[in-house]
Design a protein around this motif. Structure first.
Motif, PDB file in Angstrom:
ATOM      1  N   VAL A 298       0.841  -1.122   0.058  1.00 28.60           N
ATOM      2  CA  VAL A 298      -0.242  -0.342  -0.198  1.00 28.60           C
ATOM      3  C   VAL A 298       0.875   1.626   0.193  1.00 28.60           C
ATOM      4  N   ASP A 299       2.368   0.983   0.153  1.00 22.48           N
ATOM      5  CA  ASP A 299       2.740   2.618   0.873  1.00 22.48           C
ATOM      6  C   ASP A 299       3.424   2.747  -0.384  1.00 22.48           C
ATOM      7  N   ALA A 300       3.826   1.716  -1.498  1.00 17.51           N
ATOM      8  CA  ALA A 300       3.939   2.359  -2.595  1.00 17.51           C
ATOM      9  C   ALA A 300       3.022   2.517  -3.488  1.00 17.51           C
ATOM     10  N   GLY A 301       2.328   2.362  -3.267  1.00 14.09           N
ATOM     11  CA  GLY A 301       1.464   2.524  -4.287  1.00 14.09           C
ATOM     12  C   GLY A 301       0.302   1.356  -5.011  1.00 14.09           C
ATOM     13  N   ALA A 302       0.232   0.118  -4.539  1.00  3.56           N
ATOM     14  CA  ALA A 302      -1.055  -1.052  -5.285  1.00  3.56           C
ATOM     15  C   ALA A 302      -2.083  -0.691  -5.270  1.00  3.56           C
ATOM     16  N   MET A 303      -2.414   0.131  -4.259  1.00  2.28           N
ATOM     17  CA  MET A 303      -3.702   0.512  -4.840  1.00  2.28           C
ATOM     18  C   MET A 303      -4.149   1.190  -5.899  1.00  2.28           C
ATOM     19  N   GLU A 304      -3.274   1.665  -6.380  1.00  2.00           N
ATOM     20  CA  GLU A 304      -3.660   2.741  -7.678  1.00  2.00           C
ATOM     21  C   GLU A 304      -2.722   1.528  -8.522  1.00  2.00           C
ATOM     22  N   LEU A 305      -2.357   0.172  -8.343  1.00  3.73           N
ATOM     23  CA  LEU A 305      -1.396  -0.378  -9.203  1.00  3.73           C
ATOM     24  C   LEU A 305      -2.201  -0.930 -10.298  1.00  3.73           C
ATOM     25  N   ASP A 306      -3.324  -1.798  -8.941  1.00  4.14           N
ATOM     26  CA  ASP A 306      -3.967  -2.990  -9.714  1.00  4.14           C
ATOM     27  C   ASP A 306      -5.348  -2.625 -10.231  1.00  4.14           C
TER      28      ASP A 306
END
Length: 308
Positions: A298-306
């Motif tokens: 999440v901190d690395a941006g996973a919620m936007e990535l998927d």
């Protein structure tokens, strides 16, 4: 004493794996076939909503007392608890890897540029596009034999399909495999290869009947993988891979989130040192490694990535 009524989907794979697993249940069993939305709707899983399409009808039958227990491919099971239902057993996992089934015995790296490769999984599609952007990834649905025929039948219109090795093994169709894909390049779906057994909450007789089928290490590993899905608020058809294993006194977890087009991905790996392999400790380990992996992703941006 009446036979234990075991509910399952009616596909050849579901019947094969349920029948084999039910042989481990106590007493006599009766296999009951149930049709799910995923069995009759051939639209892409992302379109019909992957979560629950293979499980809702089974759960409805269980709660209506039409069956005593239900068996799922655990990777199809929604991560959220269902009121009135408990996870009574998780069977020992088969080989969780994916398998390439290609024409002419081709391996993955042997596929020609522009080869058509079929899969119904957004996760597999993203991985294929990441590793081989030149491939033409085709969305397909259908049972195992239908999919195999698309690549290896007399009227084949694809160069290859990608399927779960566990399913092919349970159906006795490993002869169709032209390459078992490595976890390094193709990490698998959360809980892939594991079977889940659900019962009604409080049905002590049914819970006892299936207890011998439970495998504590598989349950912990599958839980860790599925907790990643839950933590990322993703469904079972999301482009997310998670692989956990217990080895040398530690529980290891690696989770990867992909952009749908395969252009980007994020990975997190964590471990937990075990003092033993008791159920409570394994459960604590699963929650710990999954929690840390989710926070890192999440901190690395996973919620936007998927959703890319």
């Amino acid at each position: 004493m009446s036979a234990l009524r075991v509910g399952t989907r009616g596909s050849a794979l579901a019947l094969a794996q349920t029948t084999a697993l039910a042989a481990r249940f106590a007493g006599e069993v009766e296999i009951v076939e149930i049709t799910t939305q995923g069995d009759v709707d051939r639209a892409p899983l992302a379109q019909i909503g992957g979560t629950g399409v293979f499980t809702s009808a089974l759960r409805e039958a269980l709660l209506a007392d039409e069956v005593d227990v239900i068996v799922h491919s655990m990777k199809d099971l929604p991560t959220a608890p269902h009121p009135g239902i408990v996870l009574a057993a998780v069977a020992k996992r088969e080989d969780a890897r994916d398998a390439l089934c290609a024409r002419d015995g081709l391996g993955f790296d042997d596929l020609p540029e522009g080869a058509k490769v079929g899969t119904g999984s957004p996760r597999r599609a993203a991985q294929l596009r990441r590793v081989r952007p030149d491939l033409d990834v085709v969305d397909i649905r259908g049972n195992v034999e239908t999919r195999l025929a698309r690549a290896q039948g007399p009227d084949a219109d694809l160069d290859a399909v990608v399927l779960a090795l566990a399913g092919l093994t349970r159906l006795g169709r490993t002869d169709a495999v032209t390459e078992v894909l490595s976890l390094g390049r193709f990490p698998t779906a959360p809980a892939q290869g594991a079977l889940a057994v659900e019962t009604r909450d409080g049905d002590a007789a049914s819970i006892r009947a299936v207890a011998k089928a439970d495998h504590a290490v598989t349950r912990a590993c599958a839980d860790a993988e599925r907790l990643v899905l839950a933590g990322l608020e993703a469904g079972c058809s999301a482009p997310i891979a998670a692989s956990a294993q217990v080895d040398d006194g530690m529980l290891f977890l690696t989770a990867t989130v992909y952009a749908l087009d395969g252009s980007k991905h994020l990975t997190a790996s964590h471990a937990y040192t075990l003092d033993g392999q008791s159920g409570p400790e394994l459960s604590e380990a699963a929650m710990d490694v999954a929690g840390r992996a989710v926070r890192e992703l999440v901190d690395a941006g996973a919620m936007e990535l998927d959703a890319a």
